[in-house]
Motif scaffolding. Structure first.
Motif, PDB file in Angstrom:
ATOM      1  N   PHE A  29      32.792  -2.144 -36.714  1.00  0.00           N
ATOM      2  CA  PHE A  29      32.334  -0.749 -36.662  1.00  0.00           C
ATOM      3  C   PHE A  29      31.243  -0.524 -37.705  1.00  0.00           C
ATOM      4  O   PHE A  29      30.299   0.230 -37.471  1.00  0.00           O
ATOM      5  N   MET A  30      31.367  -1.186 -38.860  1.00  0.00           N
ATOM      6  CA  MET A  30      30.338  -1.082 -39.895  1.00  0.00           C
ATOM      7  C   MET A  30      29.074  -1.847 -39.491  1.00  0.00           C
ATOM      8  O   MET A  30      27.954  -1.353 -39.634  1.00  0.00           O
ATOM      9  N   VAL A  31      29.254  -3.062 -38.951  1.00  0.00           N
ATOM     10  CA  VAL A  31      28.121  -3.920 -38.604  1.00  0.00           C
ATOM     11  C   VAL A  31      27.274  -3.306 -37.485  1.00  0.00           C
ATOM     12  O   VAL A  31      26.044  -3.411 -37.501  1.00  0.00           O
ATOM     13  N   THR A  32      27.923  -2.657 -36.502  1.00  0.00           N
ATOM     14  CA  THR A  32      27.194  -2.129 -35.336  1.00  0.00           C
ATOM     15  C   THR A  32      26.857  -0.651 -35.471  1.00  0.00           C
ATOM     16  O   THR A  32      26.397  -0.049 -34.498  1.00  0.00           O
ATOM     17  N   ASP A  33      27.042  -0.058 -36.634  1.00  0.00           N
ATOM     18  CA  ASP A  33      26.773   1.367 -36.835  1.00  0.00           C
ATOM     19  C   ASP A  33      25.287   1.674 -36.585  1.00  0.00           C
ATOM     20  O   ASP A  33      24.416   1.222 -37.336  1.00  0.00           O
ATOM     21  N   PRO A  34      24.964   2.448 -35.523  1.00  0.00           N
ATOM     22  CA  PRO A  34      23.555   2.723 -35.202  1.00  0.00           C
ATOM     23  C   PRO A  34      22.813   3.495 -36.285  1.00  0.00           C
ATOM     24  O   PRO A  34      21.581   3.473 -36.333  1.00  0.00           O
ATOM     25  N   ARG A  35      23.549   4.186 -37.163  1.00  0.00           N
ATOM     26  CA  ARG A  35      22.893   4.972 -38.206  1.00  0.00           C
ATOM     27  C   ARG A  35      22.109   4.091 -39.172  1.00  0.00           C
ATOM     28  O   ARG A  35      21.183   4.566 -39.846  1.00  0.00           O
ATOM     29  N   ASN A  36      22.444   2.805 -39.229  1.00  0.00           N
ATOM     30  CA  ASN A  36      21.711   1.886 -40.107  1.00  0.00           C
ATOM     31  C   ASN A  36      20.247   1.745 -39.689  1.00  0.00           C
ATOM     32  O   ASN A  36      19.398   1.360 -40.498  1.00  0.00           O
ATOM     33  N   LEU A  37      19.953   2.033 -38.414  1.00  0.00           N
ATOM     34  CA  LEU A  37      18.573   1.944 -37.948  1.00  0.00           C
ATOM     35  C   LEU A  37      17.686   3.024 -38.570  1.00  0.00           C
ATOM     36  O   LEU A  37      16.461   2.894 -38.598  1.00  0.00           O
ATOM     37  N   LEU A  38      18.314   4.108 -39.041  1.00  0.00           N
ATOM     38  CA  LEU A  38      17.558   5.239 -39.577  1.00  0.00           C
ATOM     39  C   LEU A  38      17.242   5.088 -41.064  1.00  0.00           C
ATOM     40  O   LEU A  38      16.534   5.912 -41.631  1.00  0.00           O
TER      41      LEU A  38
END
Length: 322
Positions: A29-38
């Motif tokens: 869930f941490m690795v695939t968190d889309p918010r990291n793209l921002l």
């Protein structure tokens, strides 16, 4: 003043226990968190600095364990684990949900005409090629010829499956036709992943004991690893490609979508995205990253070498990949 953070935290490993499904799910869930793209470039560089300083034994005053783990997951989301280079944005694990929800939603929406099937299957396999290239191993890199072979083969397999099933389902209920894209994606995964990892199937992957001591290379372990990855990838796609067609088939019979047909694609993409937010990390977590198998199931020559080193050893471990 808070006590200094100890230097013994192993941030090369996930934060949670990977022997349990719950621990693996939290990790992904941490690795695939889309918010990291921002996250901005400055925030990514700050996370890199924190991680590299900690690994070198330099601990900034006031750094907490939660801040360290947050920096570790931000760093892992953007930088290649082997080379340390910043990865292509669309190839990062955090891009899986937004990219797949768009592509899958369009595959499920525009499946009725042959040009649409060709185009969206090509887009999907092009995205998969970018992901495979971005996440390639630094120790055993994918060669351009391997990448091209897997790309062309997977795209051909997906298109042939999609067009073949499309012709077979012409006279069947509409709901059956909606599942053609899923069959095509499943077929492509069965072709793409083994081809992309053909070197491992020929030469084997490293197997270790419980403490990480390398014991040799095994093609049997490679076969199990690739099988698990194929199952995970198909399972990841299943909810997003199986649930929305049922809902959309029911909605299209109602007056609302007949009155506003342009909402079809956005609704489909939204439903797919909702499914993928949960399916992506949960299906990545189906099997432990550090998988295992009995020594007795390895190739005879590998068994013999292991028995020479440790006659009592019953189980070996290997990295299954993603």
């Amino acid at each position: 003043m808070p006590p200094s953070l100890p230097s013994t935290i192993n941030i090369r490993e996930p934060r949670w226990d990977q022997s349990t499904f719950q621990g693996r799910a939290k990790h992904f869930f941490m690795v695939t968190d889309p918010r990291n793209l921002l996250l901005s470039g400055a925030m990514l560089e700050e996370a890199r600095r924190v991680v590299e300083d900690y690994r070198a034994g330099r601990i900034p005053p006031g750094l907490t364990e939660d801040q360290l783990w947050k920096a570790k997951y931000i760093y892992d989301s953007a930088f290649h684990p082997d080379t340390g280079e910043k990865m292509l944005l669309v190839g990062r694990m955090s891009a899986q949900v937004p990219m797949n929800m768009t592509i899958t939603g369009c595959m499920l929406t525009f499946y009725r005409t042959t040009p649409a099937v060709l185009f969206w299957q090509w887009v999907n396999q092009s995205f998969n090629a970018v992901v495979n290239y971005t996440n390639r191993s630094g120790d055993a890199p994918i060669t351009p010829s391997q990448l091209a072979t897997a790309y062309v083969s997977a795209t051909t397999g997906a298109v042939v499956t999609a067009l073949g099933l499309k012709s077979l389902t012409k006279h069947l209920p509409a709901i059956i036709g909606r599942y053609v894209p899923f069959a095509a994606v499943a077929a492509a995964n069965c072709i793409n992943i083994p081809l992309m990892r053909q070197r491992e199937l020929k030469l084997g992957i490293p197997v270790t004991d419980e403490n990480g001591n390398r014991l040799g290379e095994s093609t049997a372990a490679a076969q199990k690893a690739i099988f698990q990855v194929v199952v995970s990838r198909i399972s990841m796609a299943a909810p997003a490609m199986a649930i929305p067609p049922v809902i959309m088939n029911a909605l299209e019979k109602r007056a609302f979508l007949k009155r506003y047909p342009y909402l079809n694609a956005p609704l489909q993409v939204g439903l797919v995205g909702f499914c993928l937010v949960f399916a992506t990390p949960l299906c990545c977590a189906l099997f432990p990253q550090k998988s295992s198998m009995p020594v007795s199931r390895l190739e005879p020559e590998v068994q013999a070498r292991i028995r020479e080193k440790d006659p009592q050893l019953e189980t070996v471990y290997f990295n299954k990949g993603l």
